[in-house]
Design a protein around this motif. Structure first.
Motif, PDB file in Angstrom:
ATOM      1  N   LEU A 151     -37.325  20.759   3.345  1.00 33.03           N
ATOM      2  CA  LEU A 151     -36.798  19.543   2.730  1.00 33.03           C
ATOM      3  C   LEU A 151     -35.774  19.881   1.644  1.00 33.03           C
ATOM      4  N   TRP A 152     -36.062  20.921   0.851  1.00 34.33           N
ATOM      5  CA  TRP A 152     -35.147  21.351  -0.210  1.00 34.33           C
ATOM      6  C   TRP A 152     -33.780  21.724   0.373  1.00 34.33           C
ATOM      7  N   ILE A 153     -33.794  22.500   1.435  1.00 38.23           N
ATOM      8  CA  ILE A 153     -32.544  22.938   2.074  1.00 38.23           C
ATOM      9  C   ILE A 153     -31.800  21.746   2.664  1.00 38.23           C
ATOM     10  N   GLU A 154     -32.544  20.836   3.283  1.00 40.50           N
ATOM     11  CA  GLU A 154     -31.930  19.632   3.858  1.00 40.50           C
ATOM     12  C   GLU A 154     -31.217  18.817   2.781  1.00 40.50           C
ATOM     13  N   VAL A 155     -31.883  18.603   1.666  1.00 40.90           N
ATOM     14  CA  VAL A 155     -31.292  17.824   0.580  1.00 40.90           C
ATOM     15  C   VAL A 155     -30.125  18.571  -0.058  1.00 40.90           C
ATOM     16  N   ALA A 156     -30.264  19.888  -0.231  1.00 42.40           N
ATOM     17  CA  ALA A 156     -29.172  20.674  -0.806  1.00 42.40           C
ATOM     18  C   ALA A 156     -27.904  20.549   0.035  1.00 42.40           C
ATOM     19  N   ASN A 157     -28.059  20.558   1.330  1.00 46.12           N
ATOM     20  CA  ASN A 157     -26.900  20.413   2.210  1.00 46.12           C
ATOM     21  C   ASN A 157     -26.288  19.020   2.092  1.00 46.12           C
ATOM     22  N   GLU A 158     -27.136  18.010   1.903  1.00 49.91           N
ATOM     23  CA  GLU A 158     -26.625  16.655   1.685  1.00 49.91           C
ATOM     24  C   GLU A 158     -25.854  16.569   0.370  1.00 49.91           C
ATOM     25  N   LEU A 159     -26.393  17.181  -0.680  1.00 48.33           N
ATOM     26  CA  LEU A 159     -25.726  17.162  -1.978  1.00 48.33           C
ATOM     27  C   LEU A 159     -24.415  17.945  -1.941  1.00 48.33           C
ATOM     28  N   LYS A 160     -24.385  19.032  -1.185  1.00 51.45           N
ATOM     29  CA  LYS A 160     -23.147  19.813  -1.046  1.00 51.45           C
ATOM     30  C   LYS A 160     -22.036  18.972  -0.442  1.00 51.45           C
TER      31      LYS A 160
END
Length: 308
Positions: free
Chosen positions: A151-160
């Motif tokens: 989930l952290w990686i998924e959200v980080a990619n969205e924020l990027k």
């Protein structure tokens, strides 16, 4: 309120596979033997950061007379460093840090009655600790932490994707090439951190100090996490506590910031699966609301801990 001076110490920590004696450095604010105030143990982030950026949590003691214990986890800060264990994923495990916490609690004589506050990685660690249902844990605070790295990686990619295109391009280019020490890449990561790590500029000194320690010795961070908050290559890449959260039986306070790297999507499993949980979000904060909205943070956490 208490005016007693904090005291520092070291707890011997027997780690047979370390190849040398290990110690955990700690700092205590208040009287751990107080019959009226349950001590709060604070677990810092990283993994591989230090207690420095959480030093403001000593205000919990000053304002509410609650004893507070800060410490540097094994591998960084003032505790034993093990740079020779770089990349050793069989050594740097979640259980190692759970064992260290048990050892510290026993050393301080507070293993029968205490509260935990874990921030970022510290919250991941605290949740794994709490699912084991240690007898002395009475209250839990999980701050700015993911329930799973997927989930952290998924959200980080969205924020990027919300960053300026040239910043995204620089991040992608250097991550693909493995040139993450390039100034262009470091500058690009700063844009992300300014939005989602800490919205105070310049960066508060305690936070900068913790980053300084990590730059001196990045063994734990690189082995378990990876080069940045959003480029996860370490052993925690597949970590998740979601399936075990129902085992956390103690009252739990969940915290995140509106602009946090730990967006709602990454913390909501805690709220859904921990039986006794309360969630507070800080509207003007990113990943460190204890620094960004300090007064409100201390009031909320202090009231929660004092409510027996």
């Amino acid at each position: 309120m208490s005016s007693a001076q904090p005291f520092e110490g070291e707890a011997n920590f027997d780690v047979p596979t370390a190849g040398k004696p290990c110690k955990t450095w700690y700092k205590v604010y208040g009287d751990l033997t107080s019959p009226t105030h349950r001590p709060l143990i604070v677990l810092h982030g990283g993994p591989g950061s230090t207690h420095d950026y959480l030093g403001t949590l000593s205000e919990i003691h000053r304002l509410h007379s609650i004893p507070v214990v800060l410490y540097d986890q094994l591998g960084n800060g003032r505790s034993t460093h093990l740079p020779e264990k770089m990349g050793d994923t069989t050594f740097w495990t979640v259980q190692l840090f759970i064992d260290e916490l048990h050892n510290l609690l026993s050393h301080l004589g507070i293993h029968e009655d205490y509260a935990l506050l874990g921030q970022s990685w510290g919250g991941m660690l605290a949740s794994c600790y709490a699912v084991q249902q240690p007898i002395g844990l009475k209250k839990l605070i999980i701050a700015d932490s993911p329930a799973s790295m997927a989930l952290w990686i998924e959200v980080a990619n969205e924020l990027k994707k919300e960053l300026p295109q040239d910043v995204q391009d620089a991040l992608d280019k250097h991550e693909a090439a493995g040139t993450i020490q390039d100034k262009e890449y470091i500058d690009a990561t700063t844009v992300f951190y300014d939005r989602h790590l800490c919205r105070i500029h310049p960066m508060p000194k305690p936070l900068a100090d913790s980053f300084g320690w990590m730059e001196q010795d990045s063994t734990v961070y690189l082995t378990m996490n990876g080069p940045t908050e959003f480029h996860i290559t370490g052993s925690l890449k597949t970590w998740s506590v979601v399936d075990d959260l129902h085992k956390i039986k103690v009252p739990t306070l969940l915290i995140n910031g509106r602009y946090d790297e730990a967006q709602d999507k990454v913390v909501i499993p805690f709220f859904q699966h921990i039986p006794n949980v309360k969630w507070v979000q800080f509207a003007d904060s990113a990943h460190v609301p204890h620094l960004e909205e300090t007064a409100r943070y201390m009031a909320i956490v202090g009231a929660y801990l004092k409510d027996n």
